[in-house]
Design an enzyme around this catalytic site. Sequence first.
Site, PDB file in Angstrom:
ATOM      1  CB  SER A   1       1.538  -1.157  -6.053  1.00  0.00           C
ATOM      2  OG  SER A   1       1.037  -2.403  -6.666  1.00  0.00           O
TER       3      SER A   1
ATOM      4  CG  ASP B   1       3.280  -7.354  -1.656  1.00  0.00           C
ATOM      5  OD1 ASP B   1       2.249  -7.746  -2.169  1.00  0.00           O
ATOM      6  OD2 ASP B   1       3.774  -6.115  -2.012  1.00  0.00           O
TER       7      ASP B   1
END
Length: 580
Positions: A221, A502
């Site tokens: 991330s 995602d």
Amino acid sequence: MSNSNRWRPLASLLPLLLLAQASLATLAITSTELQKGVPALPLSLYRHLRRAEQQQALALATPTFLDDASSQLTFAAPAPAYQAHYFDQLISHDPEVPPPAGKTTFRQRYWFDAGYYKKGGPVFLLDGGETDGAGRLPFLKEGILRILSEATGGIGIVFEHRYYGESFPVDDLSTDSFRYLTTMQSLQDGAYFAENVKLPGLEDVKLTPNKHAAWFYYGGSYAGAKAAFARKLFPDVWWGAIASSAVTAAIVDYWEYYEPIRLHAPSACIDLLQNHTSVIDSLLALDNPLVTTSLKSYFGLPNITLDTDFVNALSIPLGSWQARNWDSEVGSSAFFDFCDTLTADPEEVTKLGGLTTTVLEFVAQAFPSWPKDPRKTFASFSAYAAYSKDKIASMCPEDEEQDDCFGTDAYGGDGLEEAPWKSWSYQFCTEWGYFMGGAPEGHPSIVSRLIGTDYTAQICEKAFPPGKLNSVPSTPNTTAINQWGSFKLQHSRLAFIDGSDDPWLYATPHSPHAPNRTDTIKRPFKVISGGVHHWDENGRLDGDVPKAIRKVHEDEVEFVKAWVKEWEERGRWKTGAWRD
Ligand SMILES: *[C@@H]1O[C@H](CO)[C@@H](O)[C@H](O)[C@H]1NC(C)=O
Ligand SMILES: *[C@@H]1O[C@H](CO)[C@@H](O)[C@H](O)[C@H]1NC(C)=O
Ligand SMILES: *[C@@H]1O[C@H](CO)[C@@H](O)[C@H](O)[C@H]1NC(C)=O
Ligand SMILES: *[C@@H]1O[C@H](CO)[C@@H](O)[C@H](O)[C@H]1NC(C)=O
């Protein structure tokens, strides 16, 4: 007929449509989901959830007598397997932002495991990112650090990020105290650590980056983006890097967070959610107090004053999409519970008490987006309302005003204990953006279009009043991040691993807006089909891992081994440097 007259009949019927409520369910949404996937963080609600979770965790860690007969004492949660260590880190790497007088370093926490280490082996540093580093320890014990260390005879390190967990260069979190928090400062932390750390118990082992050991950076991330930047900006420290779900593009209006959810969640559920969202927006747009009040009451949120706070509350379940994981012990199933409720069995439709054909016809006429026979749609609309009462409204303690729970006025607090919400907020307000909201007109949206960046970004002004030494810009300076390549960032021995589903995909080099690339050993570029957020980061010692995840782990081992081999062939340690 004016708009408000047209709507009165429906409004007066809404209260009649309330379904009997089931008893309060247990917490379906966690504080992390609230923080990551909801446009604007309702802070007091977040605080309630965190407190409840901490109490739950405490209860789990408390000894319980399972077997009275044998008086065996068992702990539900095992004691932490790793000892924390502290590195003397520079408070500032930037001469223009000098440290306070008389103080130059702070204690930065890390953990390591040299259980698989073989002399000459590589070092893998996992960036803890915008959370307490202790939460990353499973990746050391079972996940990617264990997998790579085991395969290469390496050392795994979890490195806590400044301003998170226990690693603070300051004593409080006022705007001024945040002056040492930039992505660049934290990137320099990693490089300075790699170049200077003496791992306890391994003081005799030389680990100087490149000279004595190949160092690799791993992050997921935000930390994934940092892994990519680290490799690009400090190529002499980091021999290679794996950037998982790496958000290399900083984006101010990140409405596309919801695109992967809209495209990949069960379509029946999304179809309904889109329609319900537009119906709610249309009802609120009438600006008729009676309609608005009835609607909010119907959803169990009668006392939320602002319409934006109301629709923001309704988006809470969407945060649980990101919280999914292939390992059910890690991930959350809350998203599917939500969808199951919305797409309730048609048989349930008959249970709609007090609903007359007249109402159904009225609704069908009023909302062109509803099918001619809207019974099922209406059943689902009331199921949505019931879910909101059951799972969203109920998160607010009874003695608390709904405005306090779901409003966005309470961004106070300068103590270090505010770090779990405040440090990342500071980072996105100054550099990253990612203000989420409804899709632009003309594009289908699963969150209300009432929510725009102005609403989501309120936190920046409210939580960070200008200080004497530091202030938050009126809009995040995304150039500070995007100057490093954004969607186009690439480098040798830099891997990008993403998940097709995602919500952060649109900020990664796998974004549909990014140029195409080829996947090679030198520049791996891989998508986990059906994967969500950095799904390669966790693993299981018992090997109970789905095929797609096993495959990506194998791929990672393969290219990392090739990179280690490349390092060895450079002869850095064979030529004697290893012994000096
Ligand atoms: C809403 O406010 C009213 C009046 O203060 C109060 O009686 C009621 O309990 C509140 N409802 C909820 C769900 O908070
Ligand atoms: C949603 O609205 C569209 C029209 O905009 C309609 O065709 C579709 O049937 C609706 N879906 C559901 C599940 O109600
Ligand atoms: C934004 O960041 C860039 C790169 O660090 C810098 O050159 C620029 O001056 C910054 N802009 C503002 C308005 O601060
Ligand atoms: C990238 O590749 C995909 C699939 O191979 C293709 O559909 C798309 O058109 C390509 N985009 C560009 C910009 O070349």
